[in-house]
Design an enzyme around this catalytic site. Sequence first.
Site, PDB file in Angstrom:
ATOM      1  CD  GLU A   1      -1.517   1.700   2.765  1.00  0.00           C
ATOM      2  OE1 GLU A   1      -0.916   2.965   3.224  1.00  0.00           O
ATOM      3  OE2 GLU A   1      -2.303   0.620   3.748  1.00  0.00           O
TER       4      GLU A   1
ATOM      5  CD  GLU B   1       7.169   4.619   1.728  1.00  0.00           C
ATOM      6  OE1 GLU B   1       6.828   4.308   2.886  1.00  0.00           O
ATOM      7  OE2 GLU B   1       7.816   5.741   1.784  1.00  0.00           O
TER       8      GLU B   1
END
Length: 1035
Positions: free
Chosen positions: A106, A179
Amino acid sequence: MWGRLCAAGRQRPPRRFRSLNHKSWRWRSSSVHERALRYRIGEQIHGFTVQQVTAVPELFLTAVKLSHEDTGAKYLHVAREDSNNLFSVQFRTTPMDSTGVPHILEHTVLCGSQKYPCRDPFFKMLNRSLSTFMNAFTANDYTLYPFSTQNPKDFQNLLSVYLDAAFFPCLRQLDFWQEGWRLEHENPYDPQTPLVFKGVVFNEMKGAFTDNERVFSQHLQNKLLPDHTYAVISGGDPLNIPDLTWEQLKQFHASHYHPSNARFFTYGNFPLEQHLKQIHEEALIKFQRIESNTAVPKQQLWDKPREHHVTCGSDSFASDPTKQTTVSVSFLLSDITDSFENFTLNLLSSLLVGGPNSPFYKALIEANIGTDFSPDVGFNGYTKEAYFSVGLQGIAERDIETVKQIIGRTIDEVIEKGFEEDKIEALLHKIEIQLKHQSTSFGLSLTSYIASCWNHDGEPLELLKIAEKVSQFRQCLKENPAFLQEKVKQYFKDNPHRLTLSMSPDEAYYDKQAKTEAEKLKQKVNALSEEQKKQIYEKGLELIALQSKPQDTSCLPALKVSDIEPTIPLTKLETAFAADEVPVQYCAQPTNGVVYFRAVSSLNTLPEELKPYVPLFCNVITKMGCGALDYREQAQQVELKTGGMSVSPHIIPDDSHLDVYEQGVLFSSLCLDRNLPDMMHLWSEIFNNPRFEEEEHFKVLVKMIAQELSNGIPDSGHLYASVRASKTLTPAGELQEMFTGMDQVKLMKRIAEMSDVKPILRKLPRIKKYLLNSDNMRCSVNATPQQIAQASKEVEKFIKGITRSKKERRPVRPHVIEKYSEPKATGSETLNCSQIPRKLITEPTFQPCQMKTHFILSFPVNYIGECIRTVPYTAQDYASLRILAQLMTAKFLHREIREKGGAYGGGAKLSHSGVLTFYSYRDPNSLATLTTFEKAVDWVKSGDFTQQDIDEAKLAVFAAVDAPTAPSDKGMDHFLFGISDEMKQMHREQLFAVSRENLMDVANKYLAAGKSTRGLAILGPENADIAKDPSWVKR
Ligand SMILES: [Zn+2]
């Protein structure tokens, strides 16, 4: 972002139940509905086929269901006369391990895509758009990407960026490292410093699990549904995240982010065909159907109940350190795609645990052995099979058995006695009022409301037909008065799929976790060859270089400053005086048959020593009983007749002087038109005859408040830090800290620990004398035009009925000034704005001073706030500072604090009080982040930004300024803050006018070192550097 969407208590958006009042509803002939109703089943539009068209009058909407021929993608469009249009795409993501793969994915898809290869287009679009909402969520079994905007061009731009991100992301290795997780030298420039784990999601999840309620919820779901995807942590377990590889991430994308596994949702008044065309042409046309294999199988039912015990970190704010155990009993219910069964079980759950009259509240909360219900109490419909959970937190470990026995006994009693009819009516009334209350984020609520059921191929349209469900429910009750009791027997008494979960703190919990992490790290590092170590060092530098490289964002679509409306629409307000002295503001709005009544009462005469207890007073005053009603009867009346009555402290800084502010208490309430006399009667009784005698009940309330405050710290740490940091900067700041800061948390903790609360309870009637009278009061009403006259009569009656002090009370602080909002004529036009006097406190001798506070908490991450005193709202420099804060956030702080520093978030914002705050959230760094704040100012002073950067900052600020306002909240800026439409228009023009010179000028004038007074606060673990520094206050 990660969350069990809607399931995590505090962040839960209102659950949407609806019912129908046929008489009040009129089918408005509207082009939006007509257009939607014209679609025919089987009709082909841009690769999609229409499957169903359904009008849902009680929600004023028409739904169109379609499917995409070539890929099987599902589509639901909800046409509604609402300009706040929403898009979302949802993928079923059902991981089988706790590496956090859906969560990291995501984050990573938002780091750049084929058409928009620049880094982080998602965050960049925040500044190139007038979006009213943009975000992404990883739930436990799906991932959702929603946005909303009121501008058609903006909608197309955002849709294009979202589609490309979801279906054609770059998923570069460096994105995964940034991330997800990576090994990197503590100081990336120095290969001699030790290798450590870094990464945004890695840190985010470490922070998330400092919240004990979340730890409990996570274990509960994992252990109640142990057979498939619900047994793992979709957000990622920090200890498993480093097992994920980049290859696995890409593979997960290919198998899950495919149109055949996608559900598209659009909402609002923009035409459907344009959406379909764009989605078909920009994304779906490039895919062929696949078999997605993401379905969740049915949970194997247990033949006997199970028990588990887990540990957590200890809560430094627990009111009683020996009572920190949580226990709950949870029952597996039915499949959530059975919409009527779920509607019934949801209602049943509310009857069992909602409010002080429910059986479990009486039996558990009032047993006075715990502080509050356990997390996830009630109905949980966010897994394929729903579950019900009930229990207590804040108990002693020895009381676990007692709680279990109480739960069993209560179930038996409910099966025997059933529910009173009044209670059921109160609940159905609640559904009616929630249905009528107009929110500004209806589209977003709708998409989260249907997401879980649709995710498991349930029928989303069925969920929307609330009216049908209510009548069916009434019919069931009529045919079988024992309908609900039988359900209780079936799902609770006779259900062997039942889990007892208990959790208690372990002093060494965080140490043990740190040790396991250290071992994991050692393992990874020891396995590295010299060559690999060298690569890690080089990759670390490469990542920094990439993060620091100026970005070419010209590939991204953008609105222009000229797309922003130059003027605001005016809100028509009228003021009248009730009983000749209390000003009442009336605002006629299409409120759909709901009346909103508010009042503000001043604290100016309240003795100083009572002030710290004002938040407590506010919290309990509507819950202690009034007049002839005890607290149970009062709660029952509030539920039957209103949509809620609440009271909160109200500190409003002045718009033109930093040392002037208003202090008061705000009363808020809403009800259906027909119930207004009853609601105003309740207010009368609360004002005139509040009851303070129920000591036991008071104790229960106090414990719940203290528990809630301490549970809120992991989520709101940066707010506590900011409130503390601004405490010594303005006179209002000190009061703010007293009411909403760490001082208040500690005060409530102390009160919750008292064996005798009588001395505190005795303060309440004293506070009442100063607060609940009409001496210094103003009121406001938002209602339909037809209802205003009736409302005015009721308010008049209410004001006449409440006491006025016999003798003139003197304000405690000597300097009080009376102030009116000032409507001025602009040209020939007179702005339609009424005057309301407000009594403000001024402290002409106030001296701001610097203070640095470190709150030492057991969390492994920091929350930082640095506050700077600047200028009030009406100053031209205020507008410049507001744009500046946005510019620094978007173009500097986000990159440095989140991307490089690994914190979950950080930025700068200017509050209404004229205090500029730098903050970071779940931050692995502490003092280094303070240096980053300084660097942000240097960066502005160096002028290293473009006109495009300034325009983007303006767009982002206007997106907030122009966020839609619900009919219930129109005119509130005027009523609460004294800000008229004219002042807002003035501020708007100042914002438009901000130039590059202004920005550099205000950075020099206020933010440069030594120019203004500043305050600092950090919430976080022990810190050797701070410990050595005597300028820090340690708490
Ligand atoms: Zn996240």
